[in-house]
Each structure stands twice: as C-alpha cells, then as structure tokens.
Scaffold this active site. Sequence first.
Site, PDB file in Angstrom:
ATOM      1  N   ASN A 140       0.886  -1.239  -0.192  1.00 51.70           N
ATOM      2  CA  ASN A 140       0.063   0.018  -0.133  1.00 51.70           C
ATOM      3  C   ASN A 140       0.898   1.261   0.127  1.00 51.70           C
ATOM      4  O   ASN A 140       1.954   1.445   0.653  1.00 51.70           O
ATOM      5  CB  ASN A 140      -0.752   0.063   1.303  1.00 51.70           C
ATOM      6  CG  ASN A 140      -0.435   0.748   2.287  1.00 51.70           C
ATOM      7  OD1 ASN A 140      -0.465   1.814   2.509  1.00 51.70           O
ATOM      8  ND2 ASN A 140       0.090   0.102   3.409  1.00 51.70           N
ATOM      9  N   ALA A 141       0.545   2.304  -0.754  1.00 52.02           N
ATOM     10  CA  ALA A 141       0.938   3.730  -0.672  1.00 52.02           C
ATOM     11  C   ALA A 141      -0.148   4.717  -0.578  1.00 52.02           C
ATOM     12  O   ALA A 141      -0.162   5.469  -1.468  1.00 52.02           O
ATOM     13  CB  ALA A 141       1.836   3.675  -1.953  1.00 52.02           C
TER      14      ALA A 141
ATOM     15  N   CYS B 299       8.093   8.538   8.061  1.00 50.94           N
ATOM     16  CA  CYS B 299       7.962   9.695   7.406  1.00 50.94           C
ATOM     17  C   CYS B 299       9.129  10.547   6.741  1.00 50.94           C
ATOM     18  O   CYS B 299      10.150  10.365   7.528  1.00 50.94           O
ATOM     19  CB  CYS B 299       7.081  10.591   7.790  1.00 50.94           C
ATOM     20  SG  CYS B 299       5.557  10.029   8.506  1.00 50.94           S
TER      21      CYS B 299
ATOM     22  N   ASN C 115      -1.915   7.597  16.751  1.00 53.13           N
ATOM     23  CA  ASN C 115      -0.857   7.263  15.808  1.00 53.13           C
ATOM     24  C   ASN C 115      -0.660   8.703  15.132  1.00 53.13           C
ATOM     25  O   ASN C 115      -1.539   9.325  14.577  1.00 53.13           O
ATOM     26  CB  ASN C 115      -1.260   6.316  14.757  1.00 53.13           C
ATOM     27  CG  ASN C 115      -0.090   6.157  13.738  1.00 53.13           C
ATOM     28  OD1 ASN C 115       0.385   6.766  12.980  1.00 53.13           O
ATOM     29  ND2 ASN C 115       0.684   4.892  14.294  1.00 53.13           N
TER      30      ASN C 115
END
Length: 305
Positions: A69-70, A131, A100
């Site tokens: 997943n992106a 990130c 989160n």
Amino acid sequence: MVNTKVNLCGIELDNPVIPASGTFGFGYEFAELYDINCLGTFSFKGTTKDPRFGNPTPRIAECERGMINAVGLQNPGVEKVISEELPKLAKCFSKPVMANVSGFSLDEYAYTCEKLDKEKQVGWLEVNISCPNVHGGGMSFGTSPEAAAEVTKAVKAVTTKPVIIKLSPNVTDIVAIAKACEEAGADGVSLINTLLGMRIDLKTGKPVIANKMGGFSGPAIKPVGIRMVYQVSQAVNIPVIGMGGVSTAEDVIEYIMAGATAVEVGAANLVNPYASFAIVNNLPDVMYKYGIKNLNDIKGCAHNG
C-alpha cells in the site's frame, strides 16, 4: 482460567490485541460490526498536522502472502480528528485509545502530539518515524539513531502521556535506533512498520501502484517482525509492541514469546474485518492449549532458549 491482561506503559489492557494504525480507521467504522471494547485498545488512523488527501490511485496492490500500500497518510488533519473523529469514537469505545502521529518535520510532530496529548480519550501516542524528513533531504526520520532520537525528544518535551516510537524495518540496525529512542526518553517502541515493496504489471511493464513502491505487509513479513522484536526486546528496558503478519492468536503468543508486551494486528483487518475480534476470542483457548496461564509468564521466554 487464563489471564490475558497485560500492562502497557502503566495502563492495563484486558488483552494484548491492538488493531494497527491504518487498518482500523477511527474505530467507529468497525463498531458497526462488533463491540470494539473487546479489544485491548487500537491505534487510530495516522494523523498529521494538516489534512492530507494521500497519494494518487492505484495505491493498493495484492501480492503473494500480503499486500502493498501507498495510501500516503490520508487523514483530515489533527484539528478535525479532535473535533469530529474522537467524539464519534467516544460513543462506541470506552477505553483509552492509541493516537498514531506522523509528520514531515520536528515541529509538525511536536504540534500534533501536543494537541492529541490533551485529549482525555488518548492513552498513548504512537509516533510513526517512517515519514520523510522534508528538512533533511527526504530521508526517513526512522533510518538513523540521531534523527529518531530528535523526534523522540521533540515529542517528549510537549507531552505527558506515554510516547511509543514506531520503528521502520527498512534499516541496517534496528537495535541501534530503538536504543537511541529509549535514551531520548521514549516510553516504548512498536515494530515493525511495513517493509518497502513493489509489484510490476506484466501486461504493461509498469509498476502496479502509482507511487511505484509502497509498504509491504501481511503474513509473509512475520518472520522479520519476530526477529526484530526478539532483538530489540533484548536490548531495551521499555515495552515493545510487536507487529507484522499477525492474523491468529498463535501469532500473538509467538510475538510475546519473542519479547513483546502487546501485539498489533494490521493487514488481517483489511482481509477480514472480524480478524481482531476472532483473535481476542481465540486467545484464551490457545493459551489453555499450550498450558499458558498468564501471558506475562511467557514474555520473552525465547531469550532463554
């Protein structure tokens, strides 16, 4: 009679089962299917300072024994999470929830965590350091001990609740990063986040997802998760939350034997929305099958082998 209770950073959970961020929304979506209060807790959708639409589609690809997943941290931003999402959750979930948090600079992490730290419903802050650092050339905060420690210090300076740093497996030495987080004041670590993966369409010869690469998760990554939890739990004195490929109660027990205090369930929730519910219900029977009366009795027992 078996005891499924565990203590995570000073807060007691009825069981160690925690749906992972990005796979459980803000909880109330799943509350339409079953009483989510049966869970230990859950980690809600990754939240950033500002709203994010996410990456272009297609952004999810199935693959053997897992998925890629992106999604790109799509979320309404912290202000709307506090004003709109948390009040909805409060109507169906009576336990502390795990927030989160993601960010692209130290200031963003600190801002979002400080906001969520003030919310009564939030029990823990799970800080995703996978990130890209926009002020550091785009390299992930989680790829160096120094950057991971900086995020930890920035967040701890503005919060009072337990801070759990979510570690990336896409590194050479995850132990060094976990130890740096602990030394910087982290109250716990969670691992592993997704591995970096890719699929190519044989008909077009192009990547399947628009972002080309994305996070690989699912049963195939469990041995990597078990190995890293085993290594990190030996090296630090703070709680470790294990995750990666969890889909059964047996998987939960295996992670606890590797050294985890609690266990997150990710991709399994996307395959079967009742996955976490089933794991919670099956856990006592599986414990009884293996002669386990208390999960604390087996925590890290693999280290003695």
